[in-house]
Each structure stands twice: as C-alpha cells, then as structure tokens.
Design a protein around this motif. Structure first.
Motif, PDB file in Angstrom:
ATOM      1  N   LEU A 197       0.805  -1.339  -0.182  1.00 12.28           N
ATOM      2  CA  LEU A 197      -0.101   0.051  -0.190  1.00 12.28           C
ATOM      3  C   LEU A 197       0.801   1.090   0.143  1.00 12.28           C
ATOM      4  CD1 LEU A 197      -2.975  -0.973   2.427  1.00 12.28           C
ATOM      5  CD2 LEU A 197      -2.993  -1.003  -0.085  1.00 12.28           C
ATOM      6  N   ARG A 198       1.879   0.996   0.789  1.00 10.27           N
ATOM      7  CA  ARG A 198       2.993   2.468   0.520  1.00 10.27           C
ATOM      8  C   ARG A 198       3.441   2.513  -0.939  1.00 10.27           C
ATOM      9  NH1 ARG A 198       8.976   2.298   2.547  1.00 10.27           N
ATOM     10  NH2 ARG A 198       9.574   4.340   1.871  1.00 10.27           N
ATOM     11  N   ILE A 199       3.648   1.644  -1.365  1.00 12.41           N
ATOM     12  CA  ILE A 199       4.252   1.766  -2.839  1.00 12.41           C
ATOM     13  C   ILE A 199       3.068   2.337  -3.900  1.00 12.41           C
ATOM     14  CG2 ILE A 199       5.061   0.676  -4.934  1.00 12.41           C
ATOM     15  CD1 ILE A 199       6.595  -1.166  -3.188  1.00 12.41           C
ATOM     16  N   VAL A 200       1.769   1.668  -3.628  1.00 14.73           N
ATOM     17  CA  VAL A 200       0.772   2.150  -4.455  1.00 14.73           C
ATOM     18  C   VAL A 200       0.345   3.376  -4.357  1.00 14.73           C
ATOM     19  CG1 VAL A 200      -1.681   1.625  -5.048  1.00 14.73           C
ATOM     20  CG2 VAL A 200      -0.053  -0.239  -4.940  1.00 14.73           C
ATOM     21  N   ASN A 201       0.314   3.792  -2.968  1.00  8.60           N
ATOM     22  CA  ASN A 201      -0.154   5.116  -2.624  1.00  8.60           C
ATOM     23  C   ASN A 201       1.028   6.213  -3.005  1.00  8.60           C
ATOM     24  OD1 ASN A 201      -2.587   4.408  -1.415  1.00  8.60           O
ATOM     25  ND2 ASN A 201      -1.271   4.264   0.899  1.00  8.60           N
ATOM     26  N   ALA A 202       2.251   5.955  -3.293  1.00  7.77           N
ATOM     27  CA  ALA A 202       3.229   6.860  -3.510  1.00  7.77           C
ATOM     28  C   ALA A 202       3.066   6.850  -5.142  1.00  7.77           C
ATOM     29  CB  ALA A 202       4.519   6.387  -3.186  1.00  7.77           C
ATOM     30  N   VAL A 203       2.911   5.944  -5.955  1.00 10.40           N
ATOM     31  CA  VAL A 203       2.709   5.918  -7.145  1.00 10.40           C
ATOM     32  C   VAL A 203       1.352   6.527  -7.727  1.00 10.40           C
ATOM     33  CG1 VAL A 203       2.130   4.353  -9.260  1.00 10.40           C
ATOM     34  CG2 VAL A 203       3.999   3.786  -7.546  1.00 10.40           C
ATOM     35  N   GLU A 204       0.167   6.518  -6.943  1.00  8.03           N
ATOM     36  CA  GLU A 204      -0.946   7.046  -7.362  1.00  8.03           C
ATOM     37  C   GLU A 204      -0.785   8.847  -7.064  1.00  8.03           C
ATOM     38  OE1 GLU A 204      -5.643   7.083  -6.115  1.00  8.03           O
ATOM     39  OE2 GLU A 204      -4.152   6.179  -4.735  1.00  8.03           O
TER      40      GLU A 204
END
Length: 424
Positions: free
Chosen positions: A88-95
């Motif tokens: 979720l940390r990676i996905v939120n940063a990418v978003e």
C-alpha cells in the motif's frame, strides 16, 4: 417494415405530416434503444467488452484489502511478494506521483479502473511473469491497459524510490559494510560483484546477433553488487549478451565516483599493510585490479585452500541476491516478451528497488525464496570533483595489479590467523 423505416417513410411522405401516436411511440423507442446502447471503443474494429469494473474492484478489495479480507496476510505475502503495508505504501506513492492511477470517469461518465486494480494487474505480471491478458478475468482490465499501467508503474517506482533504495553507499552505509566484511574475515570488503543474463525472447531481428552470446539466444546483462543481507547496492543493466563480465566492467559506472574522488573514505590495515580503497569479491574472470579480490584457482597449501573456500563462500552473496530477485519477480526469471529495451530496463530497475524495499521491511529472506541453482536520501560524501590529473591517478590506482596481489596475500594470512576455524 421496421420501426425506423416506418418512421423515415412517414417523414418523407408529404401525406403523413400529421403527428399521430404511432409515430411518437416509434421515435421514442428508437431514442431509448440508442441511449441504452453501450459505447464502443475508439479504435476501429475493436469490440467493446463490458467488464463491470466496479464489481471487479469490490471483489479485489474484499479479497485482499478489507478489514477482514478473504485471503489473510500469509496468502497476500505469497502472491504479492511483500506484506500489505509495504504494498500500500508503494501504491499510494505511485498514485500521488502519476495521476494516471487515480480513479476517474471517462467521456461517457463511467468509472474507470481503480489504482488497486491497475497495481494488482502490474504485480501479477511482475511476480508471476504472466502475459498481460492473463489478468483480465479477475482484475477486469484489458491487455492494452495492463501494458500501459506496467510501463507507467515501473517508471513511477523509479522516480519516487530510486534515490533511496538504489543508492550508492554513503559514509554510514560504507562503515556498516566494512564492519560486516571484517566480521566475516574480509576487512575492507564492500560486497560481491557478478553479472546475470536476462533472456530477451522478443528481441528484434536486427539486434539478435548483437545480443546473442554464449547462451546462443538474445540476452541482456545485469551487473550488480550485493551485500550479505542481499541488498543490491549497484545495478548496471542494458548491455548486450554478447559481452562478457570484463567488457561490462569496463563500461560500468561502478568505480566512477572513486575515480572522481567522490566515494566515501575507506582506510583499513591487513597484515601490517595500509589500504585506502575498498574492494569487491569477484569471480576469476575479472581482471586483477586493486579493487577486486578473486579466488585462487587450484589452490595449493592449507592457507590458500582456506582462502579459496572462504572467498567463494562469501562471493555467493550476489548469486543469492540474483536468485531471490528472480524468485520474487518471475518476470526477470522467464524470457522477456516486451519489444523495447527501455521498458525492460525500467522493469529490471524497479524490481531491484522493490527487492531492496522488501529487504528493509523484512530484514530476513524467506526460505521459499532461496537461490534455486546455486545461483533516507543520500548526499554526496565529497563536494569536490577530481581534476584531470587526479582522475588519471585514481584510475591507475584502481587497476594496480601489484596492489591486487599484495591484498590477496594479506587476506590469505589474515584468514589463516583469525578465521581458519570457520571453514575447517
């Protein structure tokens, strides 16, 4: 006669200008059927598929991301190769970095794909190495959208996390690596160095001769340096598979900062001799440089045999890192199916970055990710760049063969005196 023809004939017929109930009913039915028709794609000949994206997102969320998900943490870790908070940390940063991954409505006011759907499709390709079309049935995402999401996702990961998770060692990192090397019997060691080939299945015909080497199939080379915890400190990817490790080393930026006088200071003493440059453990194919320590082929005598055993054991760190990287991200284990080298480079780089993030998050390597076949943002340590004469002097110092042989002899004595019992 159909209703549309009936309507057209009555409109064209001058004798039927009077509006009656039948004409009104027919016209309303035509308008209603046109408004209920699903919009087609913008590409000529493409058939529109109603995938029910919202239902797909709901099912995906309940399966993995709800408060009480269908599949628990262990299943999530196995399928996504990392724990859910890190994912979720990676996905939120990418978003936040790329608005392509934000949920939007299209021109017909229909909701598009959520960030979780796009990211899940990308991770299915990265972790399992499946084709883009294989994610459609569960995630409800088309092949072209998956490929576009893959390209933009890996670029976003590089833009956001590269400075921190694919950095060269700073002063603190160097001190920790030196302490770890000394504990294992190799004072001054910064890691182990080796190369890995990634098969390029869809290599364009014009490039196949250039990229085909001893594997007799097109490959792309990755040069990497890894430490004992499998953190990859250096990654140089993109050279054709027709080259060997020596050719790659001569083109690699591995010692660029050392030549420019920008690398952290390394000072240590072995067997009464002082050294000012760290070194990497390497295979016998590598040149005899002062910054590389190779094993002794066909060693004779107990001291040399102890050294060869210890060097070959510690040098396996980078091969273990390659194996864990391929186990976590199946896309770099199987043949690459994409056509352009830029995307392949982004995929490899992003997988290495996420590999390092997993190492930081978990601290240990899962037994299921062992090597199968044996095989904070950083500021520069020095602000000054070496002038030309100093650069040449550093360049020659790195490639000094006398220092290489002296260093290896000192390490042979050091291991025999202090660490021989570990390898007996």
């Amino acid at each position: 006669m159909s209703q549309s023809r009936l309507l057209s004939s009555r409109v064209l017929d001058e004798s039927s200008w009077d509006v009656d109930d039948e004409v009104i009913i027919a016209a309303s039915q035509i308008v209603q059927s046109a408004s209920q028709r699903k919009p087609g794609g913008s590409v000529l000949g493409r058939v529109y598929i109603y995938r029910d994206r919202e239902a797909g997102h709901t099912r995906l969320y309940q399966d993995y991301f709800a408060e009480h998900p269908t599949y628990g943490p262990s299943v999530f870790r196995r399928r996504f190769r990392m724990h859910r908070p890190l994912f979720l940390r990676i996905v939120n940063a990418v978003e936040q970095h790329d608005d392509y991954f934000q949920l939007k409505r299209n021109a017909s006011h229909q909701k598009g794909l959520s960030c979780l759907q796009k990211a899940t499709a990308v991770f299915r390709m990265l972790t399992y190495g499946v084709p883009a079309d294989a994610t459609d049935e569960y995630v409800r995402i088309g092949e072209s959208t998956t490929l576009k999401s893959l390209r933009r996702f890996v670029k976003a990961v590089i833009d956001v996390f590269e400075d921190e998770y694919l950095r060269t060692p700073n002063d603190t990192d160097t001190a920790r690596l030196l302490a770890l090397g000394e504990e294992r019997g190799f004072p001054g060691m910064l890691g182990s160095l080796d190369c890995m080939h990634w098969r390029w299945k869809n290599c364009p015909s014009a490039y196949q001769g250039q990229y085909s080497g001893h594997y007799h199939t097109p490959t792309i080379i990755l040069e990497a340096v890894a430490s004992h915890d499998l953190w990859i400190w250096h990654a140089f990817f993109g050279l054709p598979g027709s080259l060997n490790d020596i050719n790659v080393l001569h083109r690699s930026p591995l010692f660029a900062k050392l030549s420019n006088g920008e690398a952290p200071q390394v000072n240590y003493n072995i067997n009464g001799h002082n050294y000012s440059m760290g070194y990497y453990l390497a295979d016998v194919i590598y040149p005899s440089w002062a910054t590389l320590v190779k094993t002794i082929p066909e060693p004779r005598g107990n001291k040399n045999r102890y050294f060869a055993t210890a060097q070959e054991a510690v040098r396996k760190d980078v091969e273990r890192a390659f194996g864990v990287l391929q186990s976590r991200f199946g896309i770099v284990r199987g043949p690459a199916r994409l056509w352009d080298e830029e995307t392949l480079s982004d995929i490899m780089t992003s997988c290495i970055i996420m590999h390092n993030m997993i190492v930081e998050d978990e601290g240990i390597v899962d037994p299921d990710e062992c090597f199968e076949n044996g095989g904070d943002n950083v500021k520069p340590s020095h602000d000054r760049t070496a002038d030309f004469e100093e650069f040449i002097a550093n360049h020659k110092k790195i490639r000094n063969q006398n220092t290489h042989h002296q260093l290896r002899e000192d390490l042979v004595e050091h291991l025999w005196q202090h660490h021989a019992d570990r390898y007996s």
